[in-house]
Design an enzyme around this catalytic site. Structure first.
Site, PDB file in Angstrom:
ATOM      1  N   HIS A 177      -7.321  16.709 -10.616  1.00  0.00           N
ATOM      2  CA  HIS A 177      -8.573  17.439 -10.374  1.00  0.00           C
ATOM      3  C   HIS A 177      -8.635  18.748 -11.159  1.00  0.00           C
ATOM      4  O   HIS A 177      -9.406  19.638 -10.827  1.00  0.00           O
ATOM      5  CB  HIS A 177      -8.749  17.703  -8.869  1.00  0.00           C
ATOM      6  N   CYS A 237     -19.288  37.372 -23.428  1.00  0.00           N
ATOM      7  CA  CYS A 237     -20.589  36.895 -23.933  1.00  0.00           C
ATOM      8  C   CYS A 237     -21.668  36.957 -22.849  1.00  0.00           C
ATOM      9  O   CYS A 237     -22.831  36.666 -23.121  1.00  0.00           O
ATOM     10  CB  CYS A 237     -20.456  35.470 -24.476  1.00  0.00           C
ATOM     11  N   ASN A 255       3.883  12.020   5.529  1.00  0.00           N
ATOM     12  CA  ASN A 255       2.722  12.715   6.090  1.00  0.00           C
ATOM     13  C   ASN A 255       2.925  12.835   7.600  1.00  0.00           C
ATOM     14  O   ASN A 255       3.374  11.881   8.220  1.00  0.00           O
ATOM     15  CB  ASN A 255       1.445  11.886   5.784  1.00  0.00           C
ATOM     16  N   ASN A 263      -3.717  18.464  -6.369  1.00  0.00           N
ATOM     17  CA  ASN A 263      -3.725  19.899  -6.137  1.00  0.00           C
ATOM     18  C   ASN A 263      -4.005  20.665  -7.425  1.00  0.00           C
ATOM     19  O   ASN A 263      -3.736  20.194  -8.520  1.00  0.00           O
ATOM     20  CB  ASN A 263      -2.386  20.355  -5.540  1.00  0.00           C
TER      21      ASN A 263
HETATM   22  P1  NAD Z   1      -6.640  16.821   2.478  1.00  0.00           P
HETATM   23  O1  NAD Z   1      -6.907  18.227   2.806  1.00  0.00           O
HETATM   24  O2  NAD Z   1      -7.738  15.854   2.571  1.00  0.00           O
HETATM   25  O3  NAD Z   1      -5.454  16.239   3.414  1.00  0.00           O
HETATM   26  C1  NAD Z   1      -4.263  16.865   3.610  1.00  0.00           C
HETATM   27  C2  NAD Z   1      -3.221  15.861   4.123  1.00  0.00           C
HETATM   28  O4  NAD Z   1      -1.966  16.527   4.214  1.00  0.00           O
HETATM   29  C3  NAD Z   1      -3.506  15.294   5.514  1.00  0.00           C
HETATM   30  O5  NAD Z   1      -3.324  13.891   5.479  1.00  0.00           O
HETATM   31  C4  NAD Z   1      -2.458  15.961   6.405  1.00  0.00           C
HETATM   32  O6  NAD Z   1      -2.030  15.140   7.491  1.00  0.00           O
HETATM   33  C5  NAD Z   1      -1.330  16.186   5.431  1.00  0.00           C
HETATM   34  N1  NAD Z   1      -0.411  17.283   5.763  1.00  0.00           N
HETATM   35  C6  NAD Z   1      -0.658  18.432   6.460  1.00  0.00           C
HETATM   36  N2  NAD Z   1       0.465  19.194   6.536  1.00  0.00           N
HETATM   37  C7  NAD Z   1       1.433  18.520   5.861  1.00  0.00           C
HETATM   38  C8  NAD Z   1       2.805  18.795   5.574  1.00  0.00           C
HETATM   39  N3  NAD Z   1       3.402  19.919   5.986  1.00  0.00           N
HETATM   40  N4  NAD Z   1       3.493  17.866   4.850  1.00  0.00           N
HETATM   41  C9  NAD Z   1       2.904  16.723   4.431  1.00  0.00           C
HETATM   42  N5  NAD Z   1       1.615  16.417   4.671  1.00  0.00           N
HETATM   43  C10 NAD Z   1       0.885  17.307   5.373  1.00  0.00           C
HETATM   44  O7  NAD Z   1      -5.994  16.845   1.078  1.00  0.00           O
HETATM   45  P2  NAD Z   1      -6.083  15.864  -0.156  1.00  0.00           P
HETATM   46  O8  NAD Z   1      -5.907  14.468   0.280  1.00  0.00           O
HETATM   47  O9  NAD Z   1      -5.230  16.409  -1.194  1.00  0.00           O
HETATM   48  O10 NAD Z   1      -7.577  15.936  -0.674  1.00  0.00           O
HETATM   49  C11 NAD Z   1      -8.523  16.669  -0.933  1.00  0.00           C
HETATM   50  C12 NAD Z   1      -8.826  17.550  -2.099  1.00  0.00           C
HETATM   51  O11 NAD Z   1      -8.492  18.859  -1.720  1.00  0.00           O
HETATM   52  C13 NAD Z   1      -8.140  17.334  -3.373  1.00  0.00           C
HETATM   53  O12 NAD Z   1      -9.133  17.091  -4.285  1.00  0.00           O
HETATM   54  C14 NAD Z   1      -7.472  18.668  -3.730  1.00  0.00           C
HETATM   55  O13 NAD Z   1      -7.788  19.015  -5.064  1.00  0.00           O
HETATM   56  C15 NAD Z   1      -8.133  19.656  -2.854  1.00  0.00           C
HETATM   57  N6  NAD Z   1      -7.291  20.765  -2.360  1.00  0.00           N
HETATM   58  C16 NAD Z   1      -6.237  21.253  -3.065  1.00  0.00           C
HETATM   59  C17 NAD Z   1      -5.443  22.281  -2.557  1.00  0.00           C
HETATM   60  C18 NAD Z   1      -4.273  22.773  -3.363  1.00  0.00           C
HETATM   61  O14 NAD Z   1      -4.311  22.781  -4.591  1.00  0.00           O
HETATM   62  N7  NAD Z   1      -3.165  23.174  -2.715  1.00  0.00           N
HETATM   63  C19 NAD Z   1      -5.730  22.800  -1.314  1.00  0.00           C
HETATM   64  C20 NAD Z   1      -6.839  22.289  -0.606  1.00  0.00           C
HETATM   65  C21 NAD Z   1      -7.610  21.258  -1.150  1.00  0.00           C
HETATM   66 ZN    ZN Z   2     -18.455  33.294 -22.890  1.00  0.00          ZN
END
Ligand code: NAD
Ligand code: ZN
Length: 252
Positions: free
Chosen positions: A122, A153, A216, A105
């Site tokens: 990331h 700039c 999850n 995240n």
């Molecule tokens: P993803 O979006 O691919 O998957 C989310 C997962 O969370 C799913 O498996 C889902 O079943 C589960 N989930 C949903 N609600 C939940 C809950 N209440 N408790 C526990 N689990 C729950 O996310 P990912 O695997 O992190 O991958 C993708 C990319 O998305 C990463 O690179 C990340 O950087 C980026 N991302 C980040 C954010 C953030 O910073 N909050 C938000 C969206 C995407």
């Molecule tokens: Zn600059």
């Protein structure tokens, strides 16, 4: 096994270690109001990732990516607070059980909850960087009255997180692999485990003969193959219950 039994099992596993790590994904922040990418309610239902979250898309048309993805993300992240899932991990660190969080995240909520060793696999959304001179500006302070926002700039600001098509910072990757190979338990929370190389971390822990526990509401490619067990529920509730059980065991 039922969810309650698995929660008790996880508490018993965790209470004996001082060397647990957590791998977290977008799912842990869902209860803070930040939508995940994949699955129900995910951002990918509305936008095509390759059109907006790929580095080539940003380089081709930064204003479009700012307007459709980055501006919304800024608003959502700025309004979000840590939830019980984040707070549970902070408590595990306070209890001396959890050492490090490897997070995919970019929202900074683990640090806001109080965890002190967070590897942002990331990168981070908290800062923007000028693509010309490298000047940094906090995302909350960047002037978005014109899109894309510009540095003094004249260069364009981009978030300090990686887009699809960009490499993981190598120091983050090496440290994460090292930690994954040396921990006793890896808690894998709220990740669909399909984005490489983050999703290979639980495999490293498993191959080292250590335990992998998933939290999850849905099954993932790790379930039944890499994970020892899946606690099928939302991160906030499950972490709350695990902490209650651990605290119960500690006073015995
Ligand atoms: P993803 O979006 O691919 O998957 C989310 C997962 O969370 C799913 O498996 C889902 O079943 C589960 N989930 C949903 N609600 C939940 C809950 N209440 N408790 C526990 N689990 C729950 O996310 P990912 O695997 O992190 O991958 C993708 C990319 O998305 C990463 O690179 C990340 O950087 C980026 N991302 C980040 C954010 C953030 O910073 N909050 C938000 C969206 C995407
Ligand atoms: Zn600059």
């Amino acid at each position: 096994m039922k969810m309650e039994e698995l929660i008790k099992k996880a508490a018993k596993d965790l209470v004996h270690t001082k060397n647990a790590v957590a791998l977290t994904g977008a799912g842990i922040s869902v209860e803070s109001g930040i939508p995940p990418f994949r699955g129900k309610g995910g951002m990918w239902e509305k936008i095509d990732p390759m059109k907006y979250a790929h580095i080539d898309a940003f380089l081709k048309d930064p204003a479009k990516v700012w307007n459709v993805l980055v501006k919304d993300m800024k608003e959502i992240v700025e309004q979000a607070d840590p939830n019980d899932g984040h707070n549970g991990l902070a408590k595990l660190e306070e209890l001396g059980i959890l050492k490090t969080i490897i997070t995919q995240n970019i929202d900074g909520l683990h640090q806001a909850a109080g965890n002190t060793d967070v590897i942002e696999f990331h990168g981070t959304f908290a800062w923007q960087k000028c693509m010309d001179c490298g000047n940094r500006c906090e995302t909350s302070k960047v002037d978005i009255s014109r899109i894309p926002p510009l540095c003094d700039c004249g260069g364009i600001y981009r978030p300090e997180c990686i887009f699809f098509g960009e490499a993981i910072p190598v120091d983050h990757l090496i440290r994460s692999q090292d930690i994954a190979s040396k921990c006793d338990i890896m808690l894998v929370i709220g990740t669909s485990a399909v984005v490489q190389p983050a999703s290979s971390m639980p495999m490293i822990t498993k191959q080292a003969g250590k335990k992998v526990i998933e939290i999850n509401p849905e099954r993932t490619p790790l379930t039944d193959s890499v994970s020892d067990y899946l606690i099928m529920g939302k991160a906030g509730h499950v972490m709350n219950r695990i902490i209650e059980e651990i605290e119960g065991l500690l006073v015995l």
